[in-house]
Design an enzyme around this catalytic site. Structure first.
Site, PDB file in Angstrom:
ATOM      1  N   TYR A  87      41.073  34.508  82.811  1.00 55.45           N
ATOM      2  CA  TYR A  87      40.594  33.694  83.861  1.00 55.45           C
ATOM      3  C   TYR A  87      39.780  34.621  84.917  1.00 55.45           C
ATOM      4  O   TYR A  87      39.878  35.947  84.865  1.00 55.45           O
ATOM      5  CB  TYR A  87      41.775  32.919  84.510  1.00 55.45           C
ATOM      6  CG  TYR A  87      41.163  32.137  85.798  1.00 55.45           C
ATOM      7  CD1 TYR A  87      40.473  31.019  85.465  1.00 55.45           C
ATOM      8  CD2 TYR A  87      41.467  32.472  87.153  1.00 55.45           C
ATOM      9  CE1 TYR A  87      39.765  30.281  86.509  1.00 55.45           C
ATOM     10  CE2 TYR A  87      40.899  31.685  88.239  1.00 55.45           C
ATOM     11  CZ  TYR A  87      40.229  30.560  87.985  1.00 55.45           C
ATOM     12  OH  TYR A  87      39.555  29.793  88.821  1.00 55.45           O
ATOM     13  N   ASN A 133      39.562  35.414  87.765  1.00 53.30           N
ATOM     14  CA  ASN A 133      40.034  36.348  88.827  1.00 53.30           C
ATOM     15  C   ASN A 133      40.803  37.482  88.015  1.00 53.30           C
ATOM     16  O   ASN A 133      41.433  38.477  89.045  1.00 53.30           O
ATOM     17  CB  ASN A 133      40.746  35.691  89.819  1.00 53.30           C
ATOM     18  CG  ASN A 133      42.178  34.970  89.157  1.00 53.30           C
ATOM     19  OD1 ASN A 133      42.460  35.130  88.122  1.00 53.30           O
ATOM     20  ND2 ASN A 133      42.726  34.473  90.040  1.00 53.30           N
ATOM     21  N   LYS A 134      40.867  37.803  86.797  1.00 52.93           N
ATOM     22  CA  LYS A 134      41.562  38.766  86.093  1.00 52.93           C
ATOM     23  C   LYS A 134      40.832  40.057  86.365  1.00 52.93           C
ATOM     24  O   LYS A 134      39.689  40.242  86.296  1.00 52.93           O
ATOM     25  CB  LYS A 134      41.955  38.279  84.778  1.00 52.93           C
ATOM     26  CG  LYS A 134      42.984  37.209  84.786  1.00 52.93           C
ATOM     27  CD  LYS A 134      44.070  37.432  85.805  1.00 52.93           C
ATOM     28  CE  LYS A 134      45.411  36.169  85.706  1.00 52.93           C
ATOM     29  NZ  LYS A 134      44.972  34.950  86.158  1.00 52.93           N
ATOM     30  N   LEU A 135      41.534  41.197  85.524  1.00 61.08           N
ATOM     31  CA  LEU A 135      40.745  42.452  85.653  1.00 61.08           C
ATOM     32  C   LEU A 135      39.640  42.262  84.874  1.00 61.08           C
ATOM     33  O   LEU A 135      38.457  42.862  85.191  1.00 61.08           O
ATOM     34  CB  LEU A 135      41.818  43.415  85.230  1.00 61.08           C
ATOM     35  CG  LEU A 135      41.102  44.943  85.127  1.00 61.08           C
ATOM     36  CD1 LEU A 135      41.200  45.253  86.506  1.00 61.08           C
ATOM     37  CD2 LEU A 135      41.975  45.773  84.179  1.00 61.08           C
ATOM     38  N   ILE A 136      39.678  41.697  83.658  1.00 58.90           N
ATOM     39  CA  ILE A 136      38.332  41.499  82.853  1.00 58.90           C
ATOM     40  C   ILE A 136      38.677  40.179  82.725  1.00 58.90           C
ATOM     41  O   ILE A 136      39.712  39.338  82.516  1.00 58.90           O
ATOM     42  CB  ILE A 136      38.184  42.272  81.655  1.00 58.90           C
ATOM     43  CG1 ILE A 136      39.628  42.145  80.463  1.00 58.90           C
ATOM     44  CG2 ILE A 136      38.148  43.599  81.923  1.00 58.90           C
ATOM     45  CD1 ILE A 136      39.189  42.533  79.122  1.00 58.90           C
TER      46      ILE A 136
END
Ligand SMILES: Cc1ncc(COP(=O)(O)O)c(C=O)c1O
Length: 363
Positions: A180, A182-185
């Site tokens: 998603y 907002n995740k790291l990638i």
């Protein structure tokens, strides 16, 4: 005027634009694109596992793993009371019962001790969540439950986190990641299931594609799903994989800055890593000093252009899972917890300014 500081923001550049544009130009935008396989292979290598199966979201991934492992009515699945609702929903989709375990007041994760309190003969799976990127003690939980109970990592928030030398996603029977925004990638929406069993990998690929018989086109011996990731998303994911090291370093740096600028603030607590655990620091979160009104702080920071996030409502407090009694530590975390801006683009100056604004409200 200071800019608005969001809680998270994706890092996307020309490399991502080029990757998606090339995918579109090639016409291979569907899940049949070779970019999906390439993304899976790169992610598997990164996690140190043999199998990675791309899916349309982390939620879909959790559901698919549970189905593939045969979970259903009459079974109990233990999850943390402090997690995003997706963990619980995925269990509920299968018909299995959601049983919540309380979390540790320092790591904010379930532990062998808290799991032991709710373990029964009907427990068929445990889903430790690496909350905010902080690895849970999957090894200890595996030792407690034995071989008859599967341990599935909810690694949606923990790309790149490590426990005793192994990456999250490589610790349980399977691991599930989210991509998603907002995740790291990120791939906008998307997810990945990791595991080391070829058989499980094959079963997951079969189920996610409408359970079509690989040797008989359009023959479907079971009810399947459409949980596929598109070629465009995978192209974006590959471009993001090239940044993962630097994004992770940025998260570590940001966490250190927060700790530096807030270390002498009495009563304020950071999430702690247990020995052997290296958090990815996906989201830097704090517990406000006892008695401080979290909503007031949220509002005050918002007025300074600083976005924050409350913690998740405990699963036991949600109407559909309220057969679970209140879990006191999760409740406390919810009352006092605040997630601070953690986007990888934050500078030391930004973090200093956020901490200055926060400290002003805590005097
Ligand atoms: C702990 C946890 N589990 C599961 C999910 C679900 O992932 P997705 O949003 O990709 O469906 C998330 C997403 O944020 C999460 O934080």
């Amino acid at each position: 005027m200071r800019r608005f500081i969001p809680v998270a923001e994706p890092v996307l550049g020309e490399a991502e634009v080029r990757a998606v544009a090339e995918c579109v130009r090639s016409g291979w935008i569907s899940p049949l694109s070779s970019s999906v396989r390439e993304f899976e292979e790169r992610f598997a290598a990164y996690c140190g596992v043999s199998e990675a199966v791309a899916v349309s979201s982390g939620t879909a991934g959790l559901h698919l793993v549970l189905v593939a492992l045969g979970l259903g009515y009459g079974d109990e699945v233990i999850i943390p009371d402090m997690t995003f609702v997706a963990t619980a929903n995925a269990v509920a989709y299968t018909g299995a019962r959601v049983v919540t375990a309380d979390v540790d007041p320092r790591t904010w994760n379930i532990t062998p001790e808290t799991v032991a309190r709710v373990l029964t003969r009907r427990t068929k799976a445990v889903i430790p969540v690496h909350l905010f990127g902080n690895p849970a003690d999957v090894e200890g939980i595996k030792r407690l439950v034995g071989r008859k109970v599967v341990v599935i990592e909810d690694a949606a928030e923990s790309h790149g986190a490590v426990f005793r030398g192994r990456k999250t996603g490589a610790l349980g029977t399977a691991g599930v990641f989210s991509f998603y925004a907002n995740k790291l990638i990120t791939t906008g929406e998307g997810g990945m299931i990791t595991c080391r069993s070829r058989g499980l990998g094959r079963r997951l690929r079969f189920l996610l594609d409408q359970a079509m018989d690989p040797n008989r086109r359009y023959y479907h011996p079971e009810i399947g799903f459409n949980y596929r990731l598109t070629g465009m998303q995978a192209a974006l994911g590959i471009a993001q994989m090239r940044r993962i090291k630097s994004l992770l370093s940025a998260k570590h740096r940001i966490a250190k800055w927060y700790q530096e600028f807030l270390k002498d603030k009495r009563g304020l607590e950071f999430q702690q890593q247990q020995s052997g655990a290296e958090s990815s620091w996906w989201m830097v979160s704090i517990l406000l000093p006892k008695g401080v009104d979290r909503r007031r702080i949220e509002q005050k920071l918002k007025r300074c252009g600083i976005e924050t996030r409350p913690f998740f409502h405990p699963i036991s407090s949600l109407p559909m899972f309220s057969k679970n009694p209140e879990r006191p530590v999760a409740r406390q975390l919810f009352t006092r917890g605040l997630t601070l801006p953690s986007g990888a683009k934050l500078s030391r100056k930004d973090v200093q300014w956020i901490c200055h604004a926060l400290r002003k409200e805590l005097v």
